[in-house]
Design an enzyme around this catalytic site. Structure first.
Site, PDB file in Angstrom:
ATOM      1  N   PHE A   1      31.474  48.520  40.018  1.00  0.00           N
ATOM      2  CA  PHE A   1      32.201  47.975  38.867  1.00  0.00           C
ATOM      3  C   PHE A   1      31.276  47.076  38.040  1.00  0.00           C
ATOM      4  O   PHE A   1      30.444  46.361  38.599  1.00  0.00           O
ATOM      5  CB  PHE A   1      33.423  47.192  39.337  1.00  0.00           C
ATOM      6  CG  PHE A   1      34.355  46.830  38.229  1.00  0.00           C
ATOM      7  CD1 PHE A   1      35.158  47.797  37.641  1.00  0.00           C
ATOM      8  CD2 PHE A   1      34.424  45.539  37.747  1.00  0.00           C
ATOM      9  CE1 PHE A   1      36.013  47.477  36.594  1.00  0.00           C
ATOM     10  CE2 PHE A   1      35.273  45.200  36.701  1.00  0.00           C
ATOM     11  CZ  PHE A   1      36.069  46.177  36.125  1.00  0.00           C
TER      12      PHE A   1
ATOM     13  N   ASP B   1      33.625  44.482  47.897  1.00  0.00           N
ATOM     14  CA  ASP B   1      34.586  44.365  46.806  1.00  0.00           C
ATOM     15  C   ASP B   1      35.810  45.186  47.199  1.00  0.00           C
ATOM     16  O   ASP B   1      35.734  46.414  47.312  1.00  0.00           O
ATOM     17  CB  ASP B   1      33.961  44.891  45.507  1.00  0.00           C
ATOM     18  CG  ASP B   1      34.891  44.761  44.308  1.00  0.00           C
ATOM     19  OD1 ASP B   1      36.123  44.768  44.502  1.00  0.00           O
ATOM     20  OD2 ASP B   1      34.382  44.694  43.170  1.00  0.00           O
TER      21      ASP B   1
ATOM     22  N   TYR C   1      45.921  41.364  41.140  1.00  0.00           N
ATOM     23  CA  TYR C   1      46.821  41.829  40.080  1.00  0.00           C
ATOM     24  C   TYR C   1      46.994  43.341  40.073  1.00  0.00           C
ATOM     25  O   TYR C   1      47.712  43.867  39.232  1.00  0.00           O
ATOM     26  CB  TYR C   1      46.344  41.353  38.705  1.00  0.00           C
ATOM     27  CG  TYR C   1      44.862  41.471  38.439  1.00  0.00           C
ATOM     28  CD1 TYR C   1      44.283  42.683  38.116  1.00  0.00           C
ATOM     29  CD2 TYR C   1      44.045  40.353  38.518  1.00  0.00           C
ATOM     30  CE1 TYR C   1      42.922  42.789  37.885  1.00  0.00           C
ATOM     31  CE2 TYR C   1      42.687  40.436  38.287  1.00  0.00           C
ATOM     32  CZ  TYR C   1      42.128  41.661  37.970  1.00  0.00           C
ATOM     33  OH  TYR C   1      40.777  41.758  37.747  1.00  0.00           O
ATOM     34  N   LYS C   2      46.374  44.058  40.997  1.00  0.00           N
ATOM     35  CA  LYS C   2      46.554  45.504  41.083  1.00  0.00           C
ATOM     36  C   LYS C   2      47.697  45.798  42.061  1.00  0.00           C
ATOM     37  O   LYS C   2      48.870  45.648  41.732  1.00  0.00           O
ATOM     38  CB  LYS C   2      45.251  46.167  41.509  1.00  0.00           C
ATOM     39  CG  LYS C   2      44.070  45.902  40.579  1.00  0.00           C
ATOM     40  CD  LYS C   2      42.843  46.654  41.025  1.00  0.00           C
ATOM     41  CE  LYS C   2      41.575  46.224  40.316  1.00  0.00           C
ATOM     42  NZ  LYS C   2      41.605  46.296  38.859  1.00  0.00           N
TER      43      LYS C   2
ATOM     44  N   ARG D   1      42.632  58.177  34.471  1.00  0.00           N
ATOM     45  CA  ARG D   1      42.915  57.714  35.824  1.00  0.00           C
ATOM     46  C   ARG D   1      44.410  57.597  36.052  1.00  0.00           C
ATOM     47  O   ARG D   1      45.138  57.043  35.221  1.00  0.00           O
ATOM     48  CB  ARG D   1      42.274  56.351  36.094  1.00  0.00           C
ATOM     49  CG  ARG D   1      40.797  56.375  36.312  1.00  0.00           C
ATOM     50  CD  ARG D   1      40.288  55.066  36.918  1.00  0.00           C
ATOM     51  NE  ARG D   1      40.897  53.881  36.340  1.00  0.00           N
ATOM     52  CZ  ARG D   1      40.608  52.638  36.725  1.00  0.00           C
ATOM     53  NH1 ARG D   1      39.739  52.435  37.704  1.00  0.00           N
ATOM     54  NH2 ARG D   1      41.196  51.597  36.155  1.00  0.00           N
TER      55      ARG D   1
END
Length: 407
Positions: A121, A198, A223-224, A372
């Site tokens: 990322f 991560d 927050y996912k 996605r």
């Protein structure tokens, strides 16, 4: 499939799940739980509004550690005292990575390389680039296929006596490739390196066994799949035997041995507290507690099984409806190598994504040409996946027809 789904009843606990909107972006920002809104309203009116500053004397000071331990217990299988809620993912990555390389350099000045893959990322890559420049280190890049990720063979070729730190994503943000975290950790340790994982795209969707797999350090966002809300604070895992060895670089008052001593110099706390810097973001922690309760209730094993079923179903439908239109799968076919989302590639997907958003079908887009599908197991239904992919097919056909007419 929805009738047979043992987790289907959780869907009604999320705001908006009763509408016709199709949400394919749970791997970027999860839906809010209904109970989280009630919790936050109660906090604002009673705890903050009623207790004011007195709230710090009761529960607020311990909340980063209490919720951290809950994440450790329910989400990443870590014993108490090793996980804490702190800053943003980026800031926590910096803290842990910088602390790790500093400790390694003190032990062996020859360890001057950080190993990271080329498709990690962007925040991970940018943070590590900055640390390398600060400390005069080198980045050792693992080149990977964007439709897969880092394998044990890749890492074995990259690490050696110069390696200080390896930074990897458990689930690749673009392809959803699920790394063999236990084996990759072993390879790094055999080379004398520390590993920073991560967990942003795995926490709450894919089982993680931080203690059992021998993790040194890890960071994950909330927050996912943990539904903490926009910009909710991240969590950090630091293995207990490293906590009093590593010196975190952002020295703040909340990480001191005596928070209210207000002394003339910084004296780090023992244990996980030393990895906190400033005042804990209390309001930002509240919403995720509702999802943590659901994960504890359902079990991460059942959540993973639902995730695999959702992504497998999406791939089956995409193969029937979208592959004839030129769409290619850019995620692993084998569910053992796939996390909680699926990426579908086609040169027209940027335009398709924009059109889908206009009709309340919400995937996200990642170059090159990747649409996605982030399928959050607790809030996503199979019928929702079906409707969303039907809309994707129709919009892709429309774009291709228009382009052919222009040609």
């Amino acid at each position: 499939m929805d009738r047979a789904d043992g987790l289907a009843h959780y869907r009604k606990r999320f705001v908006g799940a009763e509408t016709d909107l199709v949400y394919f972006d749970g791997n970027s920002l999860g839906r809010p739980p209904v109970a989280a809104i009630e919790r936050m309203d109660r906090f604002l009116r009673e705890d903050w509004g009623g207790r004011l500053i007195r709230g710090w004397d009761e529960a607020w000071m311990q909340l980063p550690f209490e919720i951290g331990d809950r994440i450790g217990r329910a989400v990443i299988e870590a014993k108490a005292g090793q996980t804490v809620i702190g800053d943003s993912t980026t800031v926590l990555l910096y803290k842990l990575a910088r602390a790790a390389v500093d400790a390694q350099l003190a032990r062996d000045p020859g360890r001057r390389e950080i190993v990271v893959d080329s498709d990690n990322f962007p925040t991970d890559r940018y943070v590590l680039d900055g640390i390398a420049r600060e400390r005069g280190l080198r980045l050792r890049w693992i080149e990977v296929d964007t439709s897969s990720g880092v394998t044990p063979e890749h890492l074995a070729e990259a690490v050696g006596p110069d390696t200080a730190l390896v930074v990897l994503s458990h689930v690749a943000y673009r392809s959803a490739y699920l790394a063999d975290a236990q084996e990759l950790t072993r390879i790094a340790h055999d080379a004398g390196a520390l590993v920073l994982w991560d967990l942003c795209h795995s926490a709450g969707s894919v089982p993680v066994r931080a203690d059992h797999w021998g993790f040194d350090l890890a960071v994950g966002c909330t927050y996912k799949y943990l539904n903490g809300g926009p910009g909710s604070p991240a969590f950090a895992y630091v293995r207990d035997d490293l906590q009093d060895v590593l010196a975190q670089p952002i020295q703040g008052w909340m990480g001191t041995a005596d928070v209210f001593a207000m002394g003339p110099e910084y004296r780090p706390a023992r244990g996980i507290r030393r990895f906190i810097s400033g005042t804990p973001p209390i309001v930002g922690m509240l919403a995720m507690e509702e999802t943590l309760a659901m994960i504890e209730e359902a079990g991460i094993g059942a959540i993973r099984a639902k995730s695999v079923a959702l992504t497998s179903y999406a791939m089956t439908v995409a193969d029937e409806w979208l592959a004839p239109l030129g769409v290619q799968l850019a995620s692993p076919v084998d569910s053992e190598e796939r996390g909680g989302h699926v990426t579908l590639e086609h040169p027209a997907m940027r335009e398709v994504t924009a059109r889908l958003w206009q009709q309340d079908v919400i995937p996200d887009y990642r170059d090159p040409g990747g649409l996605r599908l982030g399928l959050s197991p607790l809030s996503t239904s199979f019928e929702e996946v079906h409707r969303g992919l039907a809309a994707t097919r129709d919009q892709l056909r429309a774009v291709l027809t228009e382009r052919a007419g222009l040609a």
